[in-house]
Design an enzyme around this catalytic site. Structure first.
Site, short mmCIF file in Angstrom:
data_model
loop_
_atom_site.label_atom_id
_atom_site.label_comp_id
_atom_site.label_asym_id
_atom_site.label_seq_id
_atom_site.Cartn_x
_atom_site.Cartn_y
_atom_site.Cartn_z
N GLY A 253 -84.31 96.78 66.21
CA GLY A 253 -83.84 98.16 66.25
C GLY A 253 -83.28 98.68 67.55
CD GLU A 295 -88.45 90.94 61.91
OE1 GLU A 295 -89.14 90.26 61.16
OE2 GLU A 295 -87.96 92.03 61.57
N PRO A 296 -85.23 91.45 67.13
CG PRO A 296 -84.84 90.85 69.35
CD PRO A 296 -85.85 90.71 68.24
N GLY A 297 -81.76 92.10 66.57
CA GLY A 297 -80.51 91.49 66.12
C GLY A 297 -79.35 92.02 66.96
NE ARG A 298 -77.37 98.07 66.14
CZ ARG A 298 -76.67 98.43 65.06
NH1 ARG A 298 -75.36 98.47 65.12
NH2 ARG A 298 -77.28 98.79 63.95
NE ARG A 335 -72.32 98.53 62.89
CZ ARG A 335 -72.39 99.54 63.73
NH1 ARG A 335 -71.42 99.76 64.60
NH2 ARG A 335 -73.43 100.34 63.72
CE1 TYR A 339 -74.13 101.42 57.71
CE2 TYR A 339 -72.99 100.06 59.31
CZ TYR A 339 -73.81 100.17 58.21
OH TYR A 339 -74.31 99.05 57.63
CB CYS A 366 -54.39 99.32 50.86
SG CYS A 366 -53.04 98.26 51.29
CD GLU A 367 -60.59 101.84 51.00
OE1 GLU A 367 -61.12 102.93 51.26
OE2 GLU A 367 -61.07 101.01 50.23
N1 LLP Z 1 -85.89 93.40 61.14
C1 LLP Z 1 -85.68 94.00 59.96
C2 LLP Z 1 -86.74 93.97 58.97
C3 LLP Z 1 -84.46 94.64 59.70
O1 LLP Z 1 -84.28 95.25 58.54
C4 LLP Z 1 -83.45 94.65 60.69
C5 LLP Z 1 -82.17 95.31 60.46
C6 LLP Z 1 -83.71 94.01 61.91
C7 LLP Z 1 -84.94 93.39 62.11
C8 LLP Z 1 -82.69 93.95 63.03
O2 LLP Z 1 -82.41 95.21 63.52
P1 LLP Z 1 -81.47 95.38 64.81
O3 LLP Z 1 -82.22 94.87 66.01
O4 LLP Z 1 -80.23 94.60 64.58
O5 LLP Z 1 -81.21 96.84 64.87
N2 LLP Z 1 -75.53 97.00 59.14
C9 LLP Z 1 -76.09 98.02 59.98
C10 LLP Z 1 -77.42 97.59 60.54
C11 LLP Z 1 -78.43 97.31 59.45
C12 LLP Z 1 -79.73 96.82 60.01
C13 LLP Z 1 -80.64 96.41 58.92
N3 LLP Z 1 -81.89 95.88 59.37
C14 LLP Z 1 -75.12 98.34 61.10
O6 LLP Z 1 -74.04 97.75 61.14
O7 LLP Z 1 -75.38 99.22 61.93
#
Ligand code: LLP
Length: 442
Positions: A253, A295-298, A335, A339, A366-367
């Site tokens: 997050g 669990e970081p992603g972004r 995105r 969003y 085309c939007e």
């Molecule tokens: N763990 C769980 C259970 C999650 O649902 C998510 C993201 C993460 C970890 C990773 O979160 P992060 O660190 O990336 O914020 N498509 C959207 C983001 C959706 C995130 C969904 N869950 C966007 O483009 O902003």
């Protein structure tokens, strides 16, 4: 840390070279655009590895921390290889993500499988491949998992995904921890789930609790609230059921800086808040320090990535906007249209000057909603200029589509003046390769 300018985080190696062009990883972006064509996703290995190291340093003070990269942000074999090399495990949410880590050669015990509607086949595959933890989302899944595990005569190791009831200030589509969320067990349902695991579902072993409150979060206090709820629940479950849970997973997050108004906390600040709260709770309840999963992603992959586009037509609407169109848009980066996400960009082949014009960067799809950047000041533009959009490593390629039957772009990894193709550009034949004309139509 990535380069944080007042506009957007950029890859660490991003600079203007002696030709006046932007370069990343020692590779001239104009050369990359020529060599691989555009749109092109570019990932800077140096930035990615350095962010991973920041995460590890930031959490050094809590040795029981385990990093799990959220594959949903960007999943492919090369990126998985780098994260594996940096010691990360993986949070996966589909058979596709599980298969990607498996094919990359990751130790599957470092993988967690998560999601609110995992199918029979996906759970079956996760068990067969030896996924380390399954985060169970609901009663239906709990029963299904026990049946599958029983049929294989295996014990599966699980966490329970809970809804902590925390609202965070992010776009409503990317909030997940509020009470009316589709994810996880409500706090009032946990006891029933634990009771079932202890007394009925003999093929399930519970290790801990899992939550995730949302994405692109700036306030670190939310993580502290989350830890308070998770630890209190663990203590309460021990008192009620005599069960010792020693794992908490607080999800991902942490936000990134897309534009100058974004103020994300650094991973060091977030770690400080998380560890302080955890230590406080451990002392207060006199418990063994639990294993802490993140669990970081972004925040791991987004700043390492940029997207290159070629500028095509420009259009000045009389008394209106000046539209500058690029050769990609909502299919490679949904995105902004999904969003209202904002991005910052620069021209890769032109030095910054004071003479700038205000333009709107429009996509090619085309939007009318296909606008990548609503307002951006750029030097005077010409057809053929290369636009570099920053911070596109996360949730761009992973959410890309073939809308308008446009092939998905390629992705390259850059480092030490070298570029390697890590995802091939789709061809027109790729697009029709899944199509079948039934004989009766021939
Ligand atoms: N763990 C769980 C259970 C999650 O649902 C998510 C993201 C993460 C970890 C990773 O979160 P992060 O660190 O990336 O914020 N498509 C959207 C983001 C959706 C995130 C969904 N869950 C966007 O483009 O902003």
């Amino acid at each position: 840390m990535t380069q944080s300018t007042n506009q957007s985080q950029k890859p660490l190696t991003c600079k203007t070279n002696s030709f006046g062009n932007l370069e990343i990883g020692g590779c001239d972006l104009v050369d990359l655009a020529q060599k691989y064509s555009t749109p092109l996703y570019v990932i800077d290995e140096n930035t990615l590895r350095s962010i991973c190291k920041d995460y590890k340093h930031a959490f050094e003070k809590y040795p029981k921390t385990k990093m799990m990269y959220a594959s949903k942000a960007l999943s492919n074999c090369a990126v998985t290889k780098i994260l594996d090399d940096e010691g990360f495990g993986f949070d996966t949410v589909s058979s596709g993500e599980i298969y990607t880590v498996y094919k990359t050669g990751v130790d599957m015990s470092k993988v967690l499988f998560n999601g609110n509607n995992k199918s029979f086949d996906e759970l079956d595959m996760a068990i067969d491949l030896g996924v380390g933890r399954i985060s169970v989302d609901n009663f239906f899944e709990l029963a299904l998992l026990n049946v599958i595990a029983q049929s294989k005569d295996k014990i599966v190791d699980v966490l329970l995904r809970i809804t902590p009831g925390i609202e965070c200030h992010t776009h409503e589509y990317i909030q997940t921890g509020h009470l009316d969320s589709k994810f996880g067990f409500d706090l009032t349902q946990i006891d029933e789930a634990v009771d079932l695991i202890l007394n009925e579902y003999k093929n399930i072993k519970l290790h801990g609790l899992h939550a995730h409150v949302g994405s692109q979060i700036f306030e670190t206090s939310i993580f502290s609230d989350e830890i308070e709820i998770l630890v209190k629940e663990i203590v309460r479950l021990d008192e009620k059921f005599g069960i010792k849970l020693d794992e908490i997973n607080i999800g991902g997050g942490l936000g990134v800086k897309y534009v100058d108004t974004d103020c994300p906390a650094s991973v060091y600040d977030a770690a400080q808040v998380i560890i302080t709260k955890l230590d406080e709770m451990i002392k207060k309840y006199d418990i063994e320090p639990p294993i802490l999963f993140l669990e970081p992603g972004r925040s791991i992959i987004s700043p390492a990535g940029v997207t290159l586009y070629t500028i095509g037509s420009t259009k000045q609407v009389p008394h209106g906007k000046k539209y500058v169109s690029v050769d990609g848009g909502m299919a490679d980066n949904p995105r902004p249209s999904m969003y209202q996400a904002e991005y910052f960009a620069q021209i890769a082949n032109k030095k910054e000057t004071n003479i700038k014009e205000k333009v709107t960067i429009a996509g090619r799809f085309c939007e009318s909603g296909d606008v990548l950047i609503k307002e951006l000041e750029l030097p005077e533009l010409e057809q053929g200029d290369i636009l570099c959009v920053y911070n596109t490593g996360a949730y761009n390629y992973s959410m890309a589509s073939n809308y308008n039957r446009v092939p998905k772009p390629a992705m390259v990894l850059v480092n030490n003046s070298r570029s390697d193709l890590i995802v091939r550009r789709e061809s027109l034949d790729d697009l029709v390769s899944h199509d079948i004309i039934p004989d009766r139509l021939k």
